[in-house]
Design a protein around this motif. Sequence first.
Motif, PDB file in Angstrom:
ATOM      1  N   ARG A  73     -59.190   8.729 -45.758  1.00 51.29           N
ATOM      2  CA  ARG A  73     -59.197   7.660 -44.753  1.00 51.29           C
ATOM      3  C   ARG A  73     -60.186   6.537 -45.066  1.00 51.29           C
ATOM      4  NH1 ARG A  73     -55.369   9.611 -43.951  1.00 51.29           N
ATOM      5  NH2 ARG A  73     -54.576  10.986 -42.321  1.00 51.29           N
ATOM      6  N   ASN A  74     -61.273   6.873 -45.764  1.00 55.34           N
ATOM      7  CA  ASN A  74     -62.382   5.916 -45.880  1.00 55.34           C
ATOM      8  C   ASN A  74     -62.282   4.967 -47.071  1.00 55.34           C
ATOM      9  OD1 ASN A  74     -63.363   7.277 -43.690  1.00 55.34           O
ATOM     10  ND2 ASN A  74     -64.923   8.412 -44.829  1.00 55.34           N
ATOM     11  N   VAL A  75     -61.491   5.301 -48.054  1.00 55.37           N
ATOM     12  CA  VAL A  75     -61.326   4.397 -49.204  1.00 55.37           C
ATOM     13  C   VAL A  75     -59.833   4.240 -49.469  1.00 55.37           C
ATOM     14  CG1 VAL A  75     -63.545   4.939 -50.271  1.00 55.37           C
ATOM     15  CG2 VAL A  75     -61.542   6.318 -50.882  1.00 55.37           C
ATOM     16  N   ARG A  76     -59.486   3.109 -50.100  1.00 50.79           N
ATOM     17  CA  ARG A  76     -58.069   2.843 -50.370  1.00 50.79           C
ATOM     18  C   ARG A  76     -57.916   2.206 -51.752  1.00 50.79           C
ATOM     19  NH1 ARG A  76     -59.916  -1.027 -46.770  1.00 50.79           N
ATOM     20  NH2 ARG A  76     -59.793  -3.127 -47.677  1.00 50.79           N
ATOM     21  N   PRO A  77     -56.735   2.323 -52.311  1.00 52.55           N
ATOM     22  CA  PRO A  77     -56.498   1.763 -53.644  1.00 52.55           C
ATOM     23  C   PRO A  77     -56.911   0.295 -53.723  1.00 52.55           C
ATOM     24  CG  PRO A  77     -54.670   3.182 -53.077  1.00 52.55           C
ATOM     25  CD  PRO A  77     -55.542   3.087 -51.852  1.00 52.55           C
ATOM     26  N   GLY A  78     -57.524  -0.052 -54.856  1.00 55.97           N
ATOM     27  CA  GLY A  78     -57.964  -1.431 -55.056  1.00 55.97           C
ATOM     28  C   GLY A  78     -59.431  -1.650 -54.735  1.00 55.97           C
ATOM     29  N   GLN A  79     -60.039  -0.715 -54.017  1.00 54.20           N
ATOM     30  CA  GLN A  79     -61.462  -0.889 -53.683  1.00 54.20           C
ATOM     31  C   GLN A  79     -62.363  -0.437 -54.829  1.00 54.20           C
ATOM     32  OE1 GLN A  79     -61.833   1.340 -49.955  1.00 54.20           O
ATOM     33  NE2 GLN A  79     -62.340  -0.585 -48.922  1.00 54.20           N
TER      34      GLN A  79
END
Lengths: 338, 338
Positions: A73-79
């Motif tokens: 939940r806390n990180v997403r692709p591209g970050q």
Amino acid sequence: MLGTVMHAPGDVRYETVDDPKILKPTDAIIRLSATCICGSDLWPYRGAQPLDEPMAMGHEYCGVVEEVGSEVRNVRPGQFVVGSFVLSDNTCPHCRFGYPSSCEQREFMTGAQAPYARVPLADGTLVATENMPTNDQIPHMLAVSDVLGTGYYAAEAAGVKEGSTAVVVGDGAVGLMGVLSAKLMGAERIIAMSRHESRQKLALEFGATDIVETRGEEGVAAIKEMTNGVGADAVLECVGMQESMDQALGCARPGGAVGFVGVPHGVTIAGDGLFFHQKRLFGGPAPVRRYLPKLMDMVLKSEMQPGKVFDLELPIDQVAEGYKAMDERRAIKTLLRV
Amino acid sequence: MLGTVMHAPGDVRYETVDDPKILKPTDAIIRLSATCICGSDLWPYRGAQPLDEPMAMGHEYCGVVEEVGSEVRNVRPGQFVVGSFVLSDNTCPHCRFGYPSSCEQREFMTGAQAPYARVPLADGTLVATENMPTNDQIPHMLAVSDVLGTGYYAAEAAGVKEGSTAVVVGDGAVGLMGVLSAKLMGAERIIAMSRHESRQKLALEFGATDIVETRGEEGVAAIKEMTNGVGADAVLECVGMQESMDQALGCARPGGAVGFVGVPHGVTIAGDGLFFHQKRLFGGPAPVRRYLPKLMDMVLKSEMQPGKVFDLELPIDQVAEGYKAMDERRAIKTLLRV
């Protein structure tokens, strides 16, 4: 893909390995911006730590999230993210108490000397930045993942505070980050124990006020003399050998503390010595996750340049030479470009 | 005069000794109001500590100043005083840093199981009251001199604070004073590890909230279970054996601390265990001098009754029986009337 595998002491190969995959819904896959070789990787490289089977190497990392498991939940692709070398859920009682490095679900990162890596417990372990860092910031961000965080913990565990006199035992990369950390915490006097000119220079650049070249009993005597017979308030033990621990304990003043972050190899401590000399002792794997937001922020604001600790930069396919250079002390710490 | 001398293990005599005299201008002579037997006196009594020659026993004391050397300024004849079992100048860097028990001039008190005693470094060591305490207050004042101060240090070294969960390993007099001290420092839960009913009762009276009767691995498992698998914030090790140290380390949570005040006998600590379990360790001879003003004041204001730890009171000429009763665990701690 290709990745770094240690087959035996002295035998590190960049070879075909399985592509990292999401194995659990809490995993993330990251594309590394850079990676590096840790002083602790040299223990098995030198045969000082058993190696039962080929081992995927690398536990310091930063990079861009490629893919996340269904529960992340806390990180997403591209970050862009930095994580600790200790994987943690960041929610268990130990994490909440400030010791994610003793997380109930603790695992140690592996396989990060590669272009891609799997990060278990992604939500607990990774911290994302708002924007993409510049290329110049990458080495500093990478340092935060372990070597700086570990030096920072050494200083914290040793109780460094405004005005302290601190001694740093060990002039490897962690010791040098210990110097920087003691400086960040306001130590007034920082004595680096080092016999290598290039490391002395870097120690002075990071904030050391004095250099002591002797070690063992002679080194302890030098520290005592420099402190009017008192000893240091705080000593950072950044090696992990019996000699370095004895030296560290010898340098601390009664009521002072030794923060130890070098993984102890065959180190024992006599209870009566610790008692009658009245020294405080605290160490362990650094709770880097707790420090990440603060230390990443300092890098982004250019308040420090911990990445200066990398004095050798190689393309990752030359990783074997990176190990060799560190083993032969030609390099303090090798950054690997991916 | 008559005084207490240990000639060999198990052989304690109340016999003619030299009258104490001012030997240095910084000495004082005191007339003891009461004295007592320490758990640490049992080490040589049981042959667990070498005894090369007959030894004048006794290091816990309070009483009235009889005579002072020419350089003594802070106390004067007629004053009631309490001193620490560690003699200190209270001016050196270690004293000023809060560790008078590691004073540059550190000596350990001796010869106090007698009607009169010489106190070296009187100015640094002794604290006088404004008025003469009542007879009822004497046992409490005597307790401050070592046993309470030592329990207090165990709690401080273990980092007990408001709301802490504390475990006390050892149900001797020091352990019981550790319970009281943890209570004074605001611990919310205090688990006393004790197998003796009379000691359990006293522990509860001093503030223990729970009793655990098991020890070793079983005891550690019990503490873990009582703390939802987490372990205790603070553990007071009040014994000094390998088993008790291992038990104490086992009970502490990662990032938690063990404060150890039992003089270690053959205790060694493995560096890697301390590292990977991430436990803080601090101990030594208690810096009682630092606590004296505060703890004496609390006694005078009837805010605590540490003297309840004395469960046997004998005239000093029966000192041999006092040792025997403690050795056989018939008594927790013996007060000697002089």
